[in-house]
Scaffold this motif. Structure first.
Motif, short mmCIF file in Angstrom:
data_model
loop_
_atom_site.label_atom_id
_atom_site.label_comp_id
_atom_site.label_asym_id
_atom_site.label_seq_id
_atom_site.Cartn_x
_atom_site.Cartn_y
_atom_site.Cartn_z
N ALA A 20 19.22 -22.93 -14.94
CA ALA A 20 19.50 -22.66 -13.47
C ALA A 20 20.41 -21.55 -13.35
O ALA A 20 20.36 -20.75 -12.42
CB ALA A 20 20.20 -24.05 -12.89
N LEU A 21 21.55 -21.25 -14.27
CA LEU A 21 22.42 -20.19 -14.24
C LEU A 21 21.65 -18.86 -14.28
O LEU A 21 22.11 -17.90 -13.65
CB LEU A 21 23.38 -20.44 -15.37
N VAL A 22 20.76 -18.77 -15.13
CA VAL A 22 20.01 -17.61 -15.25
C VAL A 22 19.17 -17.27 -13.86
O VAL A 22 19.27 -15.91 -13.43
CB VAL A 22 18.82 -17.69 -16.37
N ILE A 23 18.79 -18.22 -13.27
CA ILE A 23 18.03 -17.99 -11.72
C ILE A 23 19.25 -17.37 -10.92
O ILE A 23 18.81 -16.53 -10.01
CB ILE A 23 17.44 -19.26 -11.47
N ILE A 24 20.23 -18.13 -10.95
CA ILE A 24 21.28 -17.93 -9.97
C ILE A 24 21.87 -16.41 -10.26
O ILE A 24 21.97 -15.79 -9.22
CB ILE A 24 22.54 -19.00 -9.88
N VAL A 25 22.18 -16.04 -11.41
CA VAL A 25 22.92 -14.78 -11.64
C VAL A 25 21.65 -13.69 -11.35
O VAL A 25 22.12 -12.68 -10.77
CB VAL A 25 23.05 -14.95 -13.24
N LEU A 26 20.63 -13.69 -11.92
CA LEU A 26 19.55 -12.93 -11.20
C LEU A 26 19.25 -12.61 -9.86
O LEU A 26 19.23 -11.40 -9.40
CB LEU A 26 18.02 -13.30 -12.06
N ALA A 27 19.25 -14.03 -9.17
CA ALA A 27 19.36 -13.73 -7.62
C ALA A 27 20.13 -12.83 -7.01
O ALA A 27 20.11 -12.06 -6.25
CB ALA A 27 19.23 -15.28 -7.03
N TYR A 28 21.52 -13.24 -7.46
CA TYR A 28 22.53 -12.48 -6.97
C TYR A 28 22.65 -10.75 -7.53
O TYR A 28 23.12 -10.18 -6.57
CB TYR A 28 24.13 -13.08 -7.50
N ILE A 29 22.16 -10.62 -8.69
CA ILE A 29 21.90 -9.36 -9.24
C ILE A 29 20.84 -8.68 -8.31
O ILE A 29 21.05 -7.25 -7.81
CB ILE A 29 21.51 -9.10 -10.73
N TRP A 30 19.72 -9.27 -8.08
CA TRP A 30 18.73 -8.38 -7.56
C TRP A 30 18.89 -8.53 -5.94
O TRP A 30 18.45 -7.65 -5.19
CB TRP A 30 17.45 -9.24 -7.76
#
Length: 248
Positions: free
Chosen positions: A99-109
């Motif tokens: 979940a942390l990876v999805i959250i971080v990528l969503a904020y970056i993109w």
């Protein structure tokens, strides 16, 4: 008897909390009365209601969107082998992606925006809902489908009176498990990239090492979610399963 046992369990929890506070000290584990006073202070200032409302709005939006998409995808994949073969690798990927990876990528993109936050929560909940509904769609009685065709029922009537009653226990299961997952992910999303909400307040209190405020917001939010579970989710689950035979 059940109420007495629950009250006894709660009393034991409070006693252990008091004992732990005496051993660890108020800085590491504040006593219950200190946390209660902090909840009252936050409520009087209006901050507690505001942040609870913001977080609950995010939980509701992400939950409804994930359930809607998950139900549609689950039905398609459960009824079509081709769609299942195409979509299954995506489900496996999302189910195993932290979940942390999805959250971080969503904020970056997408930036630190509300859309990115909701998208991250939905993507974390979507595969679970899809898999649950897919299993329900696979378990549908084909004989009832044939009966509906014989009686020339419209697609809507077939869905309303044939598919949905059989699918309702799976939808209830997806709702219960999904709600417990969504609100936890929402708190992480708020902690990492939103300027308000319960997760944001807990993150701020963590930076100040304010354990009292952390517990105050955590317990207040847990109380709200328990109320939703008891007064909304459980009655809904009983309602949709009322037609099923009860065990002897």
């Amino acid at each position: 008897m059940n109420i007495a046992l629950r009250l006894a369990s709660l009393a034991l929890l409070l006693a252990l909390w008091f004992a732990g506070a005496m051993v660890a000290g108020p800085r590491l584990l504040p006593p219950p009365q200190a946390v209660g006073l902090a909840i009252i202070a936050e409520a009087r200032s209006g901050a507690l209601e505001f942040n609870l409302g913001v977080t609950l709005a995010r939980v509701a939006a992400a939950f409804l969107l994930a359930m809607l998409l998950g139900t549609i995808l689950g039905l398609i994949m459960g009824r079509s082998r081709a769609a299942d073969r195409i979509g299954d690798p995506w489900l496996v990927l999302l189910l195993n992606l932290p979940a942390l990876v999805i959250i971080v990528l969503a904020y970056i993109w997408a930036g630190l925006t509300e859309i990115a936050a909701l998208a991250a929560v939905v993507l974390n909940k979507l595969p679970l809902a899809t898999v649950t509904v897919r299993e329900g769609a696979r378990a549908l009685d084909r004989n009832l489908d044939e009966m509906a065709l014989v009686f020339r029922m419209s697609r809507w009537k077939r869905f309303r009176h044939v598919v949905l009653p059989q699918l309702s226990p799976y939808l209830a299961a997806a709702s219960r498990s999904g709600l417990s997952l969504v609100w936890k992910i929402v708190l992480v999303v708020e902690l990492l990239g939103r300027p308000n909400g319960v997760g944001f307040e807990i993150g701020t209190a963590f930076q100040l090492f304010d354990v009292t405020k952390i517990l105050a917001y955590a317990l207040a939010f847990v109380a709200v979610m328990l109320a939703i579970e008891i007064f909304a989710v459980q009655p809904f689950e009983r309602h949709v399963s009322r037609w099923r035979p009860k065990p002897a």
